[in-house]
Scaffold this motif. Sequence first.
Motif, PDB file in Angstrom:
ATOM      1  N   ARG A 425      -1.250   0.850   6.722  1.00 33.17           N
ATOM      2  CA  ARG A 425      -0.869   1.562   5.516  1.00 33.17           C
ATOM      3  C   ARG A 425       0.151   0.763   4.715  1.00 33.17           C
ATOM      4  NH1 ARG A 425       1.316   6.847   5.547  1.00 33.17           N
ATOM      5  NH2 ARG A 425       0.334   7.025   3.513  1.00 33.17           N
ATOM      6  N   ILE A 426       1.092   0.108   5.422  1.00 34.87           N
ATOM      7  CA  ILE A 426       2.097  -0.705   4.721  1.00 34.87           C
ATOM      8  C   ILE A 426       1.438  -1.919   4.076  1.00 34.87           C
ATOM      9  CG2 ILE A 426       4.098  -2.200   5.067  1.00 34.87           C
ATOM     10  CD1 ILE A 426       5.103  -0.207   7.122  1.00 34.87           C
ATOM     11  N   LYS A 427       0.529  -2.543   4.782  1.00 37.40           N
ATOM     12  CA  LYS A 427      -0.170  -3.700   4.206  1.00 37.40           C
ATOM     13  C   LYS A 427      -0.959  -3.295   2.962  1.00 37.40           C
ATOM     14  CE  LYS A 427      -2.327  -6.242   7.305  1.00 37.40           C
ATOM     15  NZ  LYS A 427      -3.085  -6.545   8.552  1.00 37.40           N
ATOM     16  N   THR A 428      -1.569  -2.109   3.015  1.00 35.05           N
ATOM     17  CA  THR A 428      -2.298  -1.621   1.845  1.00 35.05           C
ATOM     18  C   THR A 428      -1.341  -1.394   0.677  1.00 35.05           C
ATOM     19  OG1 THR A 428      -3.962  -0.561   3.222  1.00 35.05           O
ATOM     20  CG2 THR A 428      -3.777   0.222   0.971  1.00 35.05           C
ATOM     21  N   ARG A 429      -0.167  -0.772   0.957  1.00 40.43           N
ATOM     22  CA  ARG A 429       0.801  -0.528  -0.110  1.00 40.43           C
ATOM     23  C   ARG A 429       1.360  -1.836  -0.664  1.00 40.43           C
ATOM     24  NH1 ARG A 429       3.667   3.981  -1.584  1.00 40.43           N
ATOM     25  NH2 ARG A 429       1.731   4.985  -0.927  1.00 40.43           N
ATOM     26  N   LEU A 430       1.571  -2.823   0.188  1.00 36.64           N
ATOM     27  CA  LEU A 430       2.044  -4.128  -0.286  1.00 36.64           C
ATOM     28  C   LEU A 430       1.039  -4.757  -1.242  1.00 36.64           C
ATOM     29  CD1 LEU A 430       3.572  -5.590   3.002  1.00 36.64           C
ATOM     30  CD2 LEU A 430       4.820  -5.063   0.899  1.00 36.64           C
ATOM     31  N   THR A 446       3.904 -14.063  -2.651  1.00 41.57           N
ATOM     32  CA  THR A 446       3.025 -12.914  -2.819  1.00 41.57           C
ATOM     33  C   THR A 446       3.530 -11.779  -1.955  1.00 41.57           C
ATOM     34  OG1 THR A 446       0.740 -12.104  -2.675  1.00 41.57           O
ATOM     35  CG2 THR A 446       1.458 -13.638  -0.977  1.00 41.57           C
ATOM     36  N   LEU A 447       3.210 -10.557  -2.374  1.00 37.10           N
ATOM     37  CA  LEU A 447       3.513  -9.393  -1.545  1.00 37.10           C
ATOM     38  C   LEU A 447       2.292  -8.921  -0.779  1.00 37.10           C
ATOM     39  CD1 LEU A 447       5.702  -7.261  -3.998  1.00 37.10           C
ATOM     40  CD2 LEU A 447       6.483  -8.603  -2.049  1.00 37.10           C
ATOM     41  N   ASP A 448       1.144  -9.477  -1.092  1.00 40.93           N
ATOM     42  CA  ASP A 448      -0.118  -9.027  -0.511  1.00 40.93           C
ATOM     43  C   ASP A 448      -0.454  -9.856   0.726  1.00 40.93           C
ATOM     44  OD1 ASP A 448      -2.558  -8.005   0.089  1.00 40.93           O
ATOM     45  OD2 ASP A 448      -3.538  -8.645  -1.768  1.00 40.93           O
ATOM     46  N   PRO A 449      -0.455  -9.263   1.922  1.00 43.65           N
ATOM     47  CA  PRO A 449      -0.800 -10.024   3.128  1.00 43.65           C
ATOM     48  C   PRO A 449      -2.187 -10.647   3.049  1.00 43.65           C
ATOM     49  CG  PRO A 449       0.139  -7.900   3.711  1.00 43.65           C
ATOM     50  CD  PRO A 449      -0.108  -7.864   2.240  1.00 43.65           C
ATOM     51  N   ALA A 450      -3.102 -10.004   2.311  1.00 41.00           N
ATOM     52  CA  ALA A 450      -4.463 -10.532   2.213  1.00 41.00           C
ATOM     53  C   ALA A 450      -4.516 -11.816   1.414  1.00 41.00           C
ATOM     54  CB  ALA A 450      -5.384  -9.490   1.572  1.00 41.00           C
ATOM     55  N   ALA A 451      -3.447 -12.124   0.673  1.00 40.64           N
ATOM     56  CA  ALA A 451      -3.436 -13.338  -0.141  1.00 40.64           C
ATOM     57  C   ALA A 451      -2.930 -14.547   0.623  1.00 40.64           C
ATOM     58  CB  ALA A 451      -2.582 -13.129  -1.397  1.00 40.64           C
ATOM     59  N   LEU A 452      -2.415 -14.320   1.829  1.00 36.33           N
ATOM     60  CA  LEU A 452      -1.946 -15.451   2.637  1.00 36.33           C
ATOM     61  C   LEU A 452      -3.134 -16.282   3.083  1.00 36.33           C
ATOM     62  CD1 LEU A 452       0.723 -13.697   4.876  1.00 36.33           C
ATOM     63  CD2 LEU A 452       1.119 -15.108   2.854  1.00 36.33           C
ATOM     64  N   THR A 453      -2.967 -17.578   3.098  1.00 41.43           N
ATOM     65  CA  THR A 453      -4.049 -18.481   3.479  1.00 41.43           C
ATOM     66  C   THR A 453      -3.598 -19.351   4.636  1.00 41.43           C
ATOM     67  OG1 THR A 453      -3.333 -20.208   1.920  1.00 41.43           O
ATOM     68  CG2 THR A 453      -4.880 -18.536   1.097  1.00 41.43           C
ATOM     69  N   ALA A 454      -4.581 -19.873   5.326  1.00 42.62           N
ATOM     70  CA  ALA A 454      -4.285 -20.760   6.455  1.00 42.62           C
ATOM     71  C   ALA A 454      -3.598 -22.028   5.991  1.00 42.62           C
ATOM     72  CB  ALA A 454      -5.575 -21.092   7.202  1.00 42.62           C
ATOM     73  N   ALA A 455      -3.855 -22.441   4.749  1.00 44.55           N
ATOM     74  CA  ALA A 455      -3.260 -23.670   4.225  1.00 44.55           C
ATOM     75  C   ALA A 455      -1.763 -23.517   4.008  1.00 44.55           C
ATOM     76  CB  ALA A 455      -3.946 -24.060   2.916  1.00 44.55           C
ATOM     77  N   PRO A 776       8.809   2.482  -2.288  1.00 48.55           N
ATOM     78  CA  PRO A 776       7.404   2.809  -1.966  1.00 48.55           C
ATOM     79  C   PRO A 776       7.064   2.609  -0.487  1.00 48.55           C
ATOM     80  CG  PRO A 776       7.535   1.492  -3.966  1.00 48.55           C
ATOM     81  CD  PRO A 776       8.896   1.469  -3.341  1.00 48.55           C
ATOM     82  N   LEU A 777       7.643   1.588   0.142  1.00 47.02           N
ATOM     83  CA  LEU A 777       7.394   1.366   1.573  1.00 47.02           C
ATOM     84  C   LEU A 777       8.084   2.429   2.412  1.00 47.02           C
ATOM     85  CD1 LEU A 777       7.774  -2.523   1.734  1.00 47.02           C
ATOM     86  CD2 LEU A 777       5.705  -1.172   1.422  1.00 47.02           C
ATOM     87  N   LEU A 778       9.276   2.833   1.960  1.00 49.91           N
ATOM     88  CA  LEU A 778       9.978   3.909   2.664  1.00 49.91           C
ATOM     89  C   LEU A 778       9.165   5.203   2.609  1.00 49.91           C
ATOM     90  CD1 LEU A 778      12.371   5.190   4.088  1.00 49.91           C
ATOM     91  CD2 LEU A 778      13.523   5.376   1.862  1.00 49.91           C
ATOM     92  N   GLU A 779       8.512   5.454   1.495  1.00 50.12           N
ATOM     93  CA  GLU A 779       7.693   6.663   1.383  1.00 50.12           C
ATOM     94  C   GLU A 779       6.562   6.658   2.413  1.00 50.12           C
ATOM     95  OE1 GLU A 779       5.501   9.301  -2.080  1.00 50.12           O
ATOM     96  OE2 GLU A 779       5.679   7.126  -2.344  1.00 50.12           O
ATOM     97  N   ALA A 796     -10.055   6.762   9.271  1.00 50.77           N
ATOM     98  CA  ALA A 796     -11.389   6.634   8.691  1.00 50.77           C
ATOM     99  C   ALA A 796     -11.300   6.136   7.262  1.00 50.77           C
ATOM    100  CB  ALA A 796     -12.104   7.982   8.746  1.00 50.77           C
ATOM    101  N   GLU A 797     -10.278   6.637   6.546  1.00 55.51           N
ATOM    102  CA  GLU A 797     -10.109   6.233   5.149  1.00 55.51           C
ATOM    103  C   GLU A 797      -9.739   4.761   5.040  1.00 55.51           C
ATOM    104  OE1 GLU A 797      -6.967   7.106   1.529  1.00 55.51           O
ATOM    105  OE2 GLU A 797      -7.219   8.580   3.119  1.00 55.51           O
ATOM    106  N   LEU A 798      -8.957   4.274   6.011  1.00 60.60           N
ATOM    107  CA  LEU A 798      -8.480   2.902   5.958  1.00 60.60           C
ATOM    108  C   LEU A 798      -9.435   1.900   6.592  1.00 60.60           C
ATOM    109  CD1 LEU A 798      -4.709   3.315   6.763  1.00 60.60           C
ATOM    110  CD2 LEU A 798      -5.690   2.520   4.633  1.00 60.60           C
TER     111      LEU A 798
END
Length: 812
Positions: A425-430, A446-455, A776-779, A796-798
């Motif tokens: 949930r935190i990763k989604t909010r980030l 970046t704040l988005d963990p999905a944007a991190l790359t192996a490089a 927002p993360l505290l929420e 299920a939603e996530l």
Amino acid sequence: MLIILRYLSLVIEGLLALPRRTARFLLDAVMLNPYLGWSRYVIISGLAYVAFAFVLVYVVAPVRGITGQVWLGEKLRYDSERWLATAIYDREGAFVGTFDPLLDSAQDVNTTGKPIQLADTGYVANPDHKSIPVKVVPEQYWRCLVYHEDRNLGTWLNPFGIDLIGVLKIPLSTIYRSVASHGVRIGVGGSTLPMQLARVIYETPPDSRESTMEKLRRKVSEWWDAPVIYWALTRHGDKDPLRQWTANHLWLAQRTGGSPLHGVEMTSRVVFGKPAKELTTAEQFVLASAVNKPIILLEGSERLNAVRLDRWRYIVDVRARKCASELITDAAEQKKVWFDLTQIANGPPDPQVRPKLQRALEQFAPSAAKAAQANPVLRANVLIPDGRYGLREEMKNEYGYGWREYVRGVTTTLDIARNMFLRERIKTRLGELQVKFAPSINPGYTLDPAALTAAGDVDMPNVIVAAANQNGELVRYFEMRDIASYFGSPIARTNGHYDSTREVRAIASIGKMIAATALANQGKDTAESPYLDTEGPGPGVALNCSKGTVNRTIPARFAFACSLNNPIERRLAQLGQDPVRHLIEGFGLNMPRSNGREDATPPTTAAVRGLVTASPQKVQQMAAVILGALTGHGNERVRLPTLVKSYDRSLLAAQTPPKEASASDIVPFKLIKADGVPLIKTLLSAPLCNTVGKTRVGTLSSLGDWCAGRKPNVTLHFGKTGTQVNADPDSTVDAWAAGGIQFANGDAYSYVVVVGTGDSSKPFAHKLHAAQLAAPLLEVLLQDLSGEVKTPAALAELQPAATKGKVALRTP
């Protein structure tokens, strides 16, 4: 007496002459006997080999075993200790997995599967294998193991780790194997338990691809090392060390597509889902019978499945049943064990994982779930990716870099499945915050963990979200970096221990918690006390948190709601510096240093402007101390929040005088006056609860619904935000939130949220504040703690977000 001495001398003389006479007899009667023909060469070779076997077992082995301690004894102890894994259990005692070898070893980490010669040192780092040390070796496991692998252990046939019968049968098995394979094949000899330990520790296991010379070289090496191992483990007549080594190091199961599982404790937890001490007799026999015929875990190809089933049935129906027949004398017990083996023999069990953890694996790491079942390292990496680093930091802080000599296992305070749910949930909010504030995020971040790359061409500020119950146990813990900065800045960790005086992370306006406490302790102010604000907005502007250059008078409550430095600092300075300094020191925080001096900044200024330094863990403890005072627990000790529920300590730790555990504990009412509690509650609740008319005005007004009284199940809630900047007031270094909440059922939690680098030279954003990032993360955290989000539906939603596969699991 003289007669006795004469006969004794004759016996000694005969014994000394026996080798010479034997050699002469063999030379005359065999080697030089023309009637024997070519067979004389076979006979003399056989006799020579028998002599070699006797010399090896009764001369070379004892001499090597005793003298080898000088060169190999200490290394044996080091290697055995190094290759013991540290187990991780969740708060309910369920086996989570083991630490990655890269986290579990201070040096000599070798995962290549082959020995590595370290240049210029003469030292060989052998392949790592990690096993959970077993406290008490299961008795039936040991009996069955000895029966199969080393029946002559400790007898005159095997007095020093090399079995005479095993050595003698090598020529016969060589002939048999060579004839069967139509080529030269070195035969197998009875590899004793010490020889198998030598193989596991200093050599790679036998390989079908190894040449005859390689196999011969390996066998000689095992003969050379086995006596040293045997003597080291039995030199005082106690075989318990030998039992422990064999229980910890032998290879018992093979992960399909992965490395082996070593040791009875590790294999028991994976194969049968229970600790070794709970194994039935039949299960002990099965694991003992798996030595040299390791259990194959997980299904694979059709051919592999057939081999897997055939191997399992051989282990259970042949080897384990043999132990039951030969070692159990009681007919009723023997019948029961046979029955249990019949039940087990139906098919190899799938690796065992507690259902709750299994669901978490399938939900949040479906691509790794199957492999993680049989791989304790991967399982821990997936289930507790950030907590592993936090646990290690706590153990290092207590024992230094040598912590693994003292700790055999650690039980964490976390509900692993629920924590993974929060993590997603935190990763989604980030990700949402990155989209919303992308223009304000500095290049390279970046704040988005999905944007991190192996490089590694884009970095992410560390994100910390933690909540602890009133016992100081962390029930939620999230970090996005592997440096575990919740426990302090890396620069402050000296020799593994955390040195708070070296902490460089400023706590920003969280320091106003100190100010609120100091004002309440003085007993001269109320929530409506008028404070002079010389930086108010212009005339005609509604009472809000905006700043300007106009003097105005505002209530104390409003100054704390808007986190206004000027009026609070002015009022605090009027009350004196010593009370504030006392609180800073009492909370375990550090005054800022300027040119090496701590007194360059007045304590009132340091507290109000958040120039004092502390780890997020220490800030959370401060919030927990205030929470304790506000919830009626002011006389109870408040410890540093911890991820460690309990340790499984080694004997070395048990013999070490305990560290003073209470050194960092704080009793709230030693810092906070009971009469000041109502004012602290009002001032620190103001960021959430303050209103002007019907308008919510405060740094946490976005979470105003979480104010006590507005949400039915919240009876107390205070919180404070802070934004740390550098010389440029618009450069965001850290965004903070800290506080405490109590629900209607009595559960109370302290919390801390940090988004930032902790380094004033590395701001990650421009004009972003705690209300935009930390709130927002505290929420998300508050929703999780309150149970507002029902886990099954939310999972299920996530599911789509958790399975996108954008973020690879990164191990150190």
